[in-house]
Structures are given as structure tokens and as C-alpha cells.
Design a protein around this motif. Structure first.
Motif, short mmCIF file in Angstrom:
data_model
loop_
_atom_site.label_atom_id
_atom_site.label_comp_id
_atom_site.label_asym_id
_atom_site.label_seq_id
_atom_site.Cartn_x
_atom_site.Cartn_y
_atom_site.Cartn_z
N HIS A 288 20.00 -19.67 -74.88
CA HIS A 288 20.44 -18.39 -74.33
C HIS A 288 21.13 -17.57 -75.41
O HIS A 288 22.33 -17.32 -75.33
CB HIS A 288 21.37 -18.63 -73.14
N GLY A 289 20.37 -17.27 -76.42
CA GLY A 289 20.91 -16.37 -77.44
C GLY A 289 21.92 -17.03 -78.35
O GLY A 289 22.68 -16.36 -79.04
N GLY A 290 22.00 -18.40 -78.38
CA GLY A 290 22.88 -19.08 -79.31
C GLY A 290 24.35 -18.89 -79.03
O GLY A 290 25.20 -19.11 -79.89
N LYS A 291 24.70 -18.48 -77.83
CA LYS A 291 26.11 -18.15 -77.60
C LYS A 291 26.94 -19.37 -77.22
O LYS A 291 26.44 -20.40 -76.75
CB LYS A 291 26.24 -17.07 -76.52
N ILE A 292 28.27 -19.22 -77.49
CA ILE A 292 29.25 -20.21 -77.03
C ILE A 292 30.05 -19.47 -75.97
O ILE A 292 30.86 -18.58 -76.30
CB ILE A 292 30.19 -20.63 -78.17
N ALA A 293 29.84 -19.81 -74.75
CA ALA A 293 30.45 -18.98 -73.70
C ALA A 293 30.62 -19.72 -72.39
O ALA A 293 29.85 -20.63 -72.06
CB ALA A 293 29.61 -17.72 -73.48
N SER A 315 34.32 -16.32 -74.43
CA SER A 315 33.30 -16.62 -75.45
C SER A 315 33.96 -16.65 -76.83
O SER A 315 35.07 -16.15 -77.02
CB SER A 315 32.19 -15.57 -75.42
N GLY A 317 33.06 -16.13 -81.09
CA GLY A 317 32.08 -15.62 -82.03
C GLY A 317 31.98 -16.49 -83.27
O GLY A 317 32.80 -17.37 -83.50
N TYR A 356 27.76 -22.44 -71.92
CA TYR A 356 26.73 -22.52 -72.96
C TYR A 356 27.36 -22.90 -74.28
O TYR A 356 28.45 -22.42 -74.64
CB TYR A 356 26.04 -21.15 -73.12
N PHE A 358 26.14 -22.90 -78.09
CA PHE A 358 25.07 -22.44 -78.97
C PHE A 358 23.76 -22.28 -78.17
O PHE A 358 22.68 -22.64 -78.63
CB PHE A 358 24.86 -23.41 -80.15
N GLY A 359 23.93 -21.74 -76.99
CA GLY A 359 22.78 -21.49 -76.14
C GLY A 359 22.38 -22.67 -75.27
O GLY A 359 21.61 -22.51 -74.32
#
Lengths: 852, 259
Positions: A288-293, A315, A317, A356, A358-359
């Protein structure tokens, strides 16, 4: 289960060996070891893990005792069976809840289980020892059987009653860890019957055989009418070999035990574990877009109705350093657990929302699967170290990830270097200080090279030196691309953050850059964080113009400059008045109660822990003993209640040596509270816990009731009488420990690190309590690393370094001795440093305010 | 608490499994003979191994234990048994008669037990705990079992420290472990055992989480930092132990070593 087995092993060895007392039966040889009851308890709690634990525990006991030999094999086997039999026989015999109601049914099953397991253990060990070493079975067997039978019958029920509910709350029992564990099948009751019958016979043989050995001649003559009894003690030839009659009688019973144990283990399988399914789920997960969230996450632990997290969206960055702060219970740790997958996979409860990494969707992967992406360091450093060797410890995580060996070698070397532990070789982590252990834990994570690092209160349990080492190490783990999430109480750690997140009651209240957050001391206080002294001072002086647009001055130098700019220089006259107040207070103390003269103490290896300490303590003083780890603070304190005796010199209490009286008598006048309240608490209710000391003193029950009431009122614990102490927060448990000491009505109170591990509000609560006690005439001595506590509460400070007193006097005077503080590696609070810029020594912001 | 002596010695460098088999070999050698003079052979071998490994101070540490074992064994076999093969009286002490076989059995058993104790001690002197558990894994024991054992070694000093602190804490609250009869004294251990148990188990959950967080239990193959080379010195050591065992066995078959 593996962890439970290891814990059982270590616990068993730790209590069986040191906890013992002698019986005069066979001087020097017959000892009662109550710790055996712990193994039985473990069997009921942990099932098969306890069996392996008992076996390993015996083995490691031999390792540490230097008695590794052929007998170790039989000890291994015998202890395995001792812990294997009880939980199985209990079920097979129709036993229900082991911690439940105790009627006749409970007791006959319990005694049967104790008898059978004691007999099987004693038989195997004694039989084996006679086989290889020739010591007659009925000597060793009788002793082992008697110890292993009577001690669990005597003290086992109390242990079961008090321990089981707590372990069940933590979800650590076998039935909770493996809810689908196998159940006894058809042959199991037959096995139980065989073991029961053989156990009765074996136990009887060993007891009778042992007793017969010590009978006088006339009794032996009487016994001669029962030839089979006399045979037990006789040596019988078997071919060219000779064995005791008891050993030969037990031999067929051991065969029955073995067969019975196999049959007892006949089980119906439970459901297949799903251990592989989650790991396989990592493959091909949509990203999912590499996010940490976290997206709208709400979570309540299974054991609580209140949500630990409420609609949290958060989240991080790339390369961002985020510090999460807040009171105990704010939800900080729960938030970080979502990023490792510990919530909801390790900690069960009600979870909603999305997480999430890193996605990667964390709803499908737990901590082990996510170890390639996130490295986590926790507060309790001891629970994160698994090896007996530093290099192996550093490599452990990377080995689990399958890192190739050549890469592994480089990773270990560079990670140890990064945290300042290079060159420590193969040292055992046990020999490291707290700060060094925590740095080793960080190194172990660094070697795994995780893209995200999470550190959950890594410095809470450390001394100031350890804290500084951790904060320095944090600087090295930051990388441009690697985000770091840190949970901390210490404002020092947050200075370097890119973003601070404040939490309360499971919600994120405020986020922002440090300058933005620090400018409002009240905001920090509202979240249980101690604000910077200088910022608090400037705000109290009404100076907020300097905060725009760059924010408040954060360093001591900048704060001093600002104070000069706004003309808030402290008055010398008013400062002198403070010094005079110190002196008149010092003159008001009572008689000398402690007189330490040239006190030395050596622990045997490596020099003196105390090296010629001389000081006196008067009634009514409030003293802080400061110094870094290893300076001798706790050793000194233990001489004050007689736990330790001087190896040279004298420690006098009211004119007489402290150790001239038994410790139990000294305890009536000198109370000692240890750092960890859990090292004292054992009762099922707070009331019983507080009553422990007066009951030991033999006081009548009405007097005890009065003292409990008084102690609990004083510590604001009214209404807690029937509560389980282990349901309380750490701060409340600390107060229970203090109440327990107060119920003994001692004149002198000694507290070792009373504020470590507590958040600011709890620290203030404890210290205010001690201040009140001191105002009522108690002499208070605290050992502490927390300098602001010493500054704001202690009237007198004793500074130790390398076992010597290097400074001793009113706190203000000692905090003014820069060279001594440097030698002791003690850094005074910021307000003291600010005052020194004006030639004054202040111990609190309030003192400075009173002088302008 | 550990007996291991850190040094770059020839015995320290041996493969842990070599040392394990050598230990078992020494046990076997000690059990093979009965006569005290013959039992001195494995005793001497164990002493040589102990001192070669730098374990002189370890020997001093367990000397009292060894003395008790020796004395107990001598007492039991000399005073408590009437050997049916007894030939003639060897010792006459104040009216107590001790046949030759009885005295030799007692002495022999004492020397054998001491030999085994010293063999075990020399193993502990030259073998690191982590090497021992790694060696067990190389022998084919499951990694989980070896790791569990290794973890127990890591935890024991921690729990002993906790037990000592708790004992001090409760005694500081007036708990008197010295007074009273056996039953009263035994029940006084409840306020010690419970906090030791609870304090220790508190860390179990945290440790389990820390283990998982470091990838323990992942399905990918695990790698190992530590290499355990098997070299010429291991071959020599095992050969020597084999010769000792074989030699003693042959001598026993020829009628030597017995009483």
C-alpha cells in the motif's frame, strides 16, 4: 512453551539450591529444600514445559554446583518425571481447577499426585546413583522422597492459591498458551493407576528402608521377625555385583513407572497449530504505497474493558525520528505494538482499523514475520538477552533471519561498534551494567539492519550514566532513510526528535516539533512529563516573548542569557537566607542514631565495595545517597539494617553494632524498601501484604488492624484492603511496599531507588509521602540516581565514589561542589546549573523564583 | 557462578562434542575399575585435564564437596555393609573389625566418585556453555531444545540474584528463617518463593515477545555465527580417551582392577 520450559529450569535451579535449611538427622547431609514445591507448582501451571524445565534445571544446577557426573543423567530423568506426572495424573484422576475449592476430593488427589511424583523421582535418582556410585538406594531415596513429598504437601497449596490466579491473568498457563492442547485418551487412566500403585509401593520401600537403617538394636531385633524389611537394608549379590535389597525391590517398580508414564502420555491430539500459515501469508501481499501507518486503529486488550487505543491515526516518514510521550497508561506502548504486529497477534483483544508496515498489511503478520522490517527494543533489558556470549547475542536476530555468515560477521562487528561495545569479546552479558545490556540489545537489532526501529522506554530502568549511553547510541542508529520511533519519559531524549507526539488515554492529543511542544511547561506537566527547568522558570517569570518565532531557549546557556536579558537575576540576600535556613534545620536534628566508623566491606573478589566510610546520621534527617552504579550506595544502606556486616570498621546503631541483634529485631526500628516492590509483595490482598511485618513481630491482631489502617491512610491506599496488589500500577505497588514498611512503625526508613521506573506524577507522589513522614519525625535515607529528587527533597546529600564518601553535607553545599560531582559522575539539575551562572546554588525552580 | 576459565588453552580449543565424549569416556573409565589403586588412573587423568585447563582454583572451590562425597562413600561401604566375600580382618579399630574387601570397596568407591567429580569439573572448566549447547545441536538435537537449555543458563544467574534480593527484602520485614521447627521453617519460605516466582515469570511474556521480534520461529533456514572446527587435536584427544577405556577394559578382562 519453550520460554516456559527455560524459565522453569532457571527458576527451579535458582530456588532449590540456595533455599534450604538443615536437619540434624545426618549432620551436613540432610537438608530440607522447600524449592521443590516450585517445580510441582510449575507442573500444574505449565504442563509439559515444566517437565523439560525440571530436567534442564537439575542439569544446570549440576553445572553451577560443579557436580556434573553420571548421576546428572538420572537427576535429569528423575526430575523430568517429577514434573511430568502431576499435571497428567491430576487430569486423569478427575481433578478440576487446581486453584479452586479444596474439599476432600482435592486433597486426596493432591496427596496422591505428590506421593506418586515423589516416589518416581526418588526411585529413578536413587536407583541410578546406586547403580553407578554405590550409594544405597534407601539413603538417598528416602531423603529425596521425604523432601519431595512433604514440602509440596506443606507449602504447595499456598503457592498454588497465590500464584495461579496471577499467572492466569497474564495468560501464561499451559491451558491458555495451548488452548487446543491434547487431552488424556483411553490408556492414560491405566498409566495413572500403574504409576499410583507403583508409587505407593516405592515410597513405602524407601521410607521403611531409610527408617530401618537408624533403628536401635532392639528394634532391629523386632524387625527381624519381618525378614522382607530386613532385606531392604542388606547387600545382595547379583552375579559379581552387589546391590542393596531396596534397589532390587525398586527395579521392577521403575519398569512399571516407565510403562505407566508412556501410557499416561496417551493423548487425543488437539487442533493443528497455525504456525506456518501466517509466514506463508507474507508472500505476495499487496503493498500500500510503502507506508508506515496506523489508520483509525482502536484496540482493547482482552483483559480490559477500556480501549488502550482510540481511533488512532499515525504515520512515520522516511528517516523521521519521532518521540512518543505521555503518562503511564496513555497508550504509547500499545501504539508501537501495532507496528510490530504484536497487536493483535501476540496480545489478543478487540482490534479495528488498519496497520501498515512499509505497505505490508499487519493484520496478517505477527512479530516474527515482521522481524525483517522492524526491530524493537523494550524497556526490560534482561528479557531481551538470550545468550551467554555478547557476540552471539548481537548475532541472534540476524541468524534467525538467515543472514549469510560472511555478512553476519560484519554486521555483528559494526553493530557492537556503533553502540560502543566493540572489544568486549566473548563476555557474558550477565557481567554488563544495565546501560551496557540495553546497548547490547540495540546492537542485536542493528545487526538485523531493520528499515524501522522502535525503542520502547529503553532508559526507564537505567541510571543517569546508562541513560546518557542510550541517548548517545540513539544518535548513531539514526540514518537518513531509517525512521526511528522512541517512547520516552525523559525530555532529554526528545530534544533531538523531529516530531514529538503526546498521548493521553489512548488518543493522540498533540504533535509537533520539540520547540513547539517544550514551550508550554503546563502541557508537559499535564502529560506526566517533567519540563525543562529553565523553560518552566522563564514561563513562571512571565517571559513568553522569546518564544516566537524560534521557540523557547532550550539549553542552560541560552536560558541564562535570557534571564540576564529580562533582568531576573537572583538576589544574594535571599539566597543567603536559604543557606541560613539550611543551617538552622541542620541544627534542629536529634541525637545521633547511626555512627559509621571507617566502614569497609568486601564481597570477596575484586576489592572493597566500601572503603573506609565514616559518617553519622541524626534522628529526623532526610538524606540522599548519590553516586553511580558500583559506588557502594546499596552496600552502605544494607549495613544500616544489618543485612551486611562490616569486614572492617564499625556500624553502630544507637551506640551498639547493628549486627549485634537479629535482623528480625532490627526490622522493628529500621524499615527497608527495596527498589522493586515486586520483590516483596506476595499476599493475595493489600491488607495482608501490609500486615506482613507486624505479624512477623508477633503483635496482637487488634494492634495489627490499627497499624494497617494507619499505614494505608498515610499512603492514600484506603479502600485498597481487599485488592490484589498485582492488579495495581507500579506506583501503587510502590506505595503498598511503603505501607508495609510503615505498618512496622520503624523509626528509620531506608528506600533504595524509590522513584525508578515511575512516571513523574508517581515520583512526586512517593516523595511527598516521604516528606510528610520526615516532618513527623522519621529519619529518611534514600538511595537514588534521580538528582532532582535529591535536590528538591533531601536536606543532606552523601556523595559516594569507589566506595568512599567524597562529599557529605547540606544538599545545597554538595550540589555546589562541581569537582566532586564530576568525580562521582553526577549531573545536578538544570536549575542548579542556571543558578551557578549567577554564583548561587538553587535546588528547585521555586527557590529561584523566591529569590527574584 | 561459572566454572569456565577463559584462556587460549589446548583443551579450551577442542570441539565441544570432543569434550563431551571425553567426559563420558572418563566416567566409563572410573566405573570400570574397583580397586582404589586402579581407580587412581582415571583420577589422575581428570586432574591432569583440570590443571591443563587452568582449573586449579575450581578444584579448591569444590574440594569440600569432593571431601564429603569421599568420606560418605568410605563410611557407607566400610561401616554399613558386611561383604559376604570377606576373607580376613584388615583393620581392628577399638573392637570394630573391617575386612580387607570392605575397606578396599569403600576406598575404591571414594576414589571413583572423586575421579568422576573432577572429570565433570574439568569439562566445566574448559567448555563454554554456548559451545556445549551448540555442540548438542550439531549432534542432532533440535535447535529449539538446545536454545531452551542455553536460555536457562542465561536466566539462572538473574533468578539467583532475584532470590537473594527477595530473601533480603523479606528478612528486612522481620521474616525469621532461623527459628522454629522444621514445619514452621518450611512454611516461612512461602513469602520467599512467591515473589521469586512472580518476579521471574513477569518477564516471560516480555521475553517471548522479544524472541518473536527477533524473528525466532520464522520458517526460513537459520544461519549460525559460531563455527565449531574439528581438528587434529580433537582426533588426538578422542584417541587418548579411547585408549584409556580400551586399556582398562582389557586389564579388567585379564583380572586386574577388581578387589
Amino acid at each position: 512453551m519453550l520460554v516456559l520450559a527455560s524459565y522453569t529450569a532457571a527458576l527451579y535451579a535458582a530456588v532449590v539450591i540456595p533455599f534450604k535449611f538443615g536437619l540434624p538427622l545426618v549432620p551436613g547431609a540432610t537438608e530440607v529444600r522447600p524449592g521443590i514445591a516450585v517445580l510441582l507448582l510449575c507442573s500444574f501451571l505449565f504442563g509439559p514445559a515444566a517437565a523439560w524445565g525440571g530436567a534442564f534445571g537439575n542439569l544446570i544446577g549440576d553445572f553451577f554446583g560443579g557436580t556434573l557426573g553420571p548421576g546428572s543423567f538420572f537427576g535429569f530423568f528423575g526430575n523430568f518425571l517429577y514434573a511430568y506426572v502431576p499435571y497428567k495424573m491430576w487430569e486423569v484422576a478427575g481433578g478440576k481447577d487446581i486453584a479452586g475449592r479444596r474439599g476432600f476430593g482435592w486433597w486426596w488427589r493432591y496427596i496422591l499426585v505428590c506421593w506418586a511424583s515423589s516416589a518416581i523421582c526418588a526411585s529413578v535418582i536413587a536407583w541410578g546413583i546406586e547403580l553407578v556410585l554405590g550409594i544405597p538406594t534407601m539413603i538417598l531415596g528416602g531423603l529425596i522422597f521425604a523432601n519431595n513429598l512433604f514440602l509440596p504437601i506443606l507449602i504447595g497449596p499456598a503457592l498454588i492459591r497465590l500464584v495461579t490466579p496471577r499467572l492466569e491473568e497474564w495468560g501464561l498457563t499451559y491451558r491458555q498458551v495451548e488452548p487446543d492442547h491434547p487431552r488424556p485418551a483411553v490408556l492414560a487412566p491405566i498409566g495413572g493407576a500403574l504409576i499410583g500403585a507403583a508409587g505407593l509401593a516405592a515410597g513405602a520401600i524407601m521410607v521403611v528402608g531409610f527408617v530401618v537403617m537408624f533403628l536401635p538394636d532392639w528394634a532391629r531385633h523386632f524387625m527381624g521377625q519381618f525378614p522382607w524389611i530386613e532385606l531392604l537394608g542388606r547387600q545382595i549379590s547379583v552375579g559379581k555385583l552387589k546391590y542393596s535389597g531396596a534397589m532390587l525391590a525398586i527395579s521392577p517398580l521403575i519398569v512399571v513407572f516407565i510403562i505407566g508414564s508412556f501410557l499416561l502420555g496417551h493423548e487425543k491430539s488437539g487442533k493443528q497449530a497455525e504456525s506456518d500459515s501466517r509466514a506463508a501469508a507474507i508472500q505476495g501481499l499487496p503493498l500500500h504505497g510503502g507506508k508506515i501507518a496506523l489508520v483509525d486503529v482502536t484496540f482493547s486488550y482482552a483483559t480490559s474493558d477500556n480501549p488502550a487505543l482510540k481511533n488512532v491515526s499515525f504515520s512515520v516518514g522516511p528517516g523521521e525520528y519521532v518521540v512518543i510521550m505521555g503518562r503511564t497508561g496513555a497508550g504509547k506502548t500499545s501504539l508501537t505494538r501495532c507496528f510490530t504486529g504484536a497487536i493483535p497477534h501476540f496480545f489478543s483483544g478487540r482490534f479495528s482499523g488498519k496497520a501498515y508496515l512499509f505497505g505490508r498489511d499487519l493484520s496478517q503478520t505477527g512479530p516474527a514475520e515482521n522481524a525483517d522490517l522492524v526491530g524493537a527494543v523494550f524497556q526490560d533489558f534482561e528479557s531481551q538477552l538470550f545468550s551467554t556470549n555478547m557476540e552471539l547475542e548481537a548475532a541472534f536476530g540476524a541468524e534467525n533471519l538467515g543472514m549469510p555468515r560472511d555478512k553476519l560477521l560484519k554486521a555483528v562487528e559494526s553493530s557492537l561498534k556503533a553502540v560502543g561495545l566493540a572489544g568486549f569479546g566473548n563476555r557474558n552479558p550477565t557481567t554488563l551494567s544495565g546501560g551496557e545490556k540495553q546497548r547490547l540489545a540495540i546492537a542485536s537489532i542493528l545487526a538485523m539492519n531493520p528499515p524501522l526501529m522502535i525503542l520502547d522506554e529503553p532508559s526507564t530502568d537505567l541510571d543517569p550514566v546508562g541513560k546518557r549511553e542510550i541517548f548517545d547510541a540513539l544518535a548513531t542508529i539514526k540514518r537518513e532513510d531509517r525512521p526511528v520511533i522512541l517512547v520516552e519519559h525523559e525530555i532529554e531524549a526528545a530534544r533531538r526528535a523531529d516530531r514529538i507526539v503526546l498521548m493521553r488515554d489512548g488518543e493522540i492529543i498533540r504533535e509537533g516539533a520539540p520547540l513547539e511542544i517544550f514551550r508550554d511547561p503546563q502541557l508537559l506537566l499535564d502529560h506526566g512529563i517533567r519540563p525543562l527547568d529553565g523553560v518552566k522558570l522563564l514561563c513562571a517569570l512571565g517571559d513568553s516573548e522569546s518564544y516566537d518565532p524560534y521557540g523557547p531557549p532550550l539549553s542552560v546557556e541560552e536560558q541564562v542569557d535570557r534571564l540576564k536579558q529580562i533582568g531576573k537575576i537572583p538576589s544574594s540576600e535571599k539566597h543567603e537566607a536559604l543557606e541560613e535556613a539550611d543551617e538552622s534545620r541542620a541544627a534542629s536534628y536529634g541525637d545521633v542514631i547511626y555512627d559509621l566508623r571507617n566502614l569497609h566491606h568486601s564481597y570477596g573478589s575484586g576489592g572493597d565495595a566500601l572503603n573506609g566510610v565514616s559518617l553519622t546520621i541524626r534522628k529526623g534527617e532526610f538524606i540522599a545517597v548519590l553516586g553511580q552504579n558500583g559506588s557502594g550506595k546499596t552496600t552502605l544502606a544494607k549495613h544500616l539494617n544489618g543485612l551486611l556486616a562490616p569486614t572492617k570498621g564499625e556500624a553502630l546503631f544507637k551506640g551498639k553494632p547493628v549486627t549485634a541483634r537479629p535482623l528480625s529485631t532490627v526490622a522493628r526500628e529500621v524499615g527497608f524498601v527495596f527498589q522493586d516492590p515486586d520483590h516483596q509483595i506476595f499476599s493475595s490482598t493489600v491488607g495482608d501484604e501490609v500486615a506482613f511485618a507486624p505479624r512477623n513481630f508477633g503483635l496482637p491482631e487488634d494492634e495489627i488492624a490499627l497499624r494497617i489502617k494507619k499505614a494505608m491512610e498515610f499512603t492514600s491506599l484506603e479502600g485498597y484492603e481487599d485488592k490484589d496488589p498485582f492488579h495495581l500500577t507500579k506506583g501503587e505497588r510502590q506505595r503498598v511496599a511503603v505501607a508495609g514498611m510503615l505498618a512496622g512503625e520503624p523509626e528509620v526508613l531506608i528506600l533504595d531507588e524509590p522513584t525508578t521506573g515511575l512516571d513523574r506524577d508517581e515520583q512526586v507522589r512517593i516523595m511527598e509521602l516521604l516528606k510528610r513522614l520526615n516532618s513527623e519525625g522519621h529519619t529518611i535515607i534514600i538511595i537514588t540516581h534521580t538528582v532532582w529528587v535529591a535536590a528538591e527533597y533531601a536536606h543532606r546529600t552523601v556523595l559516594l565514589a569507589s566506595g568512599k564518601v567524597i562529599a557529605d553535607g547540606p544538599t545545597r553545599k554538595v550540589f555546589g561542589m562541581d569537582d566532586k560531582l564530576k568525580t562521582a559522575r553526577v549531573q545536578p539539575p538544570d536549575i542548579t546549573a542556571i543558578g551557578k551562572a549567577f554564583g548561587k546554588v538553587f535546588l528547585s525552580v521555586e527557590e529561584y523564583l523566591g529569590c527574584v | 557462578m561459572y566454572f569456565y576459565i577463559e584462556r587460549d588453552g589446548v583443551l579450551q580449543r577442542l570441539h565441544p562434542n570432543t569434550k563431551t565424549f571425553a567426559l563420558l569416556g572418563l566416567f566409563g573409565a572410573a566405573l570400570m575399575v574397583q580397586h582404589p589403586l586402579w581407580a587412581l588412573i582415571p583420577l589422575l587423568v581428570a586432574l591432569i585435564a583440570l590443571f591443563t585447563g587452568g582449573g586449579a582454583r575450581n578444584a579448591l572451590k569444590i574440594a569440600p564437596v569432593a571431601a564429603i562425597f569421599f568420606a560418605a562413600s568410605l563410611y557407607i561401604w566400610t561401616f554399613m555393609y558386611v561383604d559376604p566375600r570377606a576373607t580376613y580382618t584388615w583393620l581392628n579399630l577399638g573392637g570394630y573389625y573391617f575386612p580387607r574387601e570392605t575397606v578396599l570397596s569403600g576406598l575404591g568407591m571414594g576414589v571413583r566418585i572423586t575421579a568422576m567429580l573432577l572429570a565433570g569439573l574439568s569439562f566445566l572448566t574448559v567448555t563454554r556453555v554456548e559451545d556445549f549447547t551448540a555442540g548438542l545441536h550439531r549432534m542432532g538435537l533440535p535447535f529449539g531444545m538446545c536454545f531452551g537449555l542455553s536460555l536457562s543458563f542465561r536466566l539462572l544467574p538473574l533468578f539467583v540474584g532475584t532470590a537473594v534480593t527477595i530473601s533480603e527484602a523479606q528478612r528486612s520485614r522481620g521474616l525469621d528463617l532461623e527459628s522454629g521447627g522444621p514445619i514452621a521453617r518450611a512454611t516461612k519460605y512461602v513469602p520467599l518463593l512467591i515473589p521469586v516466582f512472580i518476579s521471574s515469570m513477569r518477564g516471560a511474556d516480555a521475553l517471548s515477545l522479544a524472541l518473536e521480534s527477533k524473528g525466532f520461529g520464522r520458517t526460513n533456514p537459520r544461519t549460525y555465527l559460531k563455527k565449531l572446527p574439528f581438528g587434529l587435536s580433537d582426533v588426538i584427544a578422542l584417541t587418548l580417551v579411547f585408549l584409556l577405556l580400551a586399556g582398562l577394559m582389557r586389564l579388567r578382562m585379564m583380572g586386574y582392577g577388581g578387589i
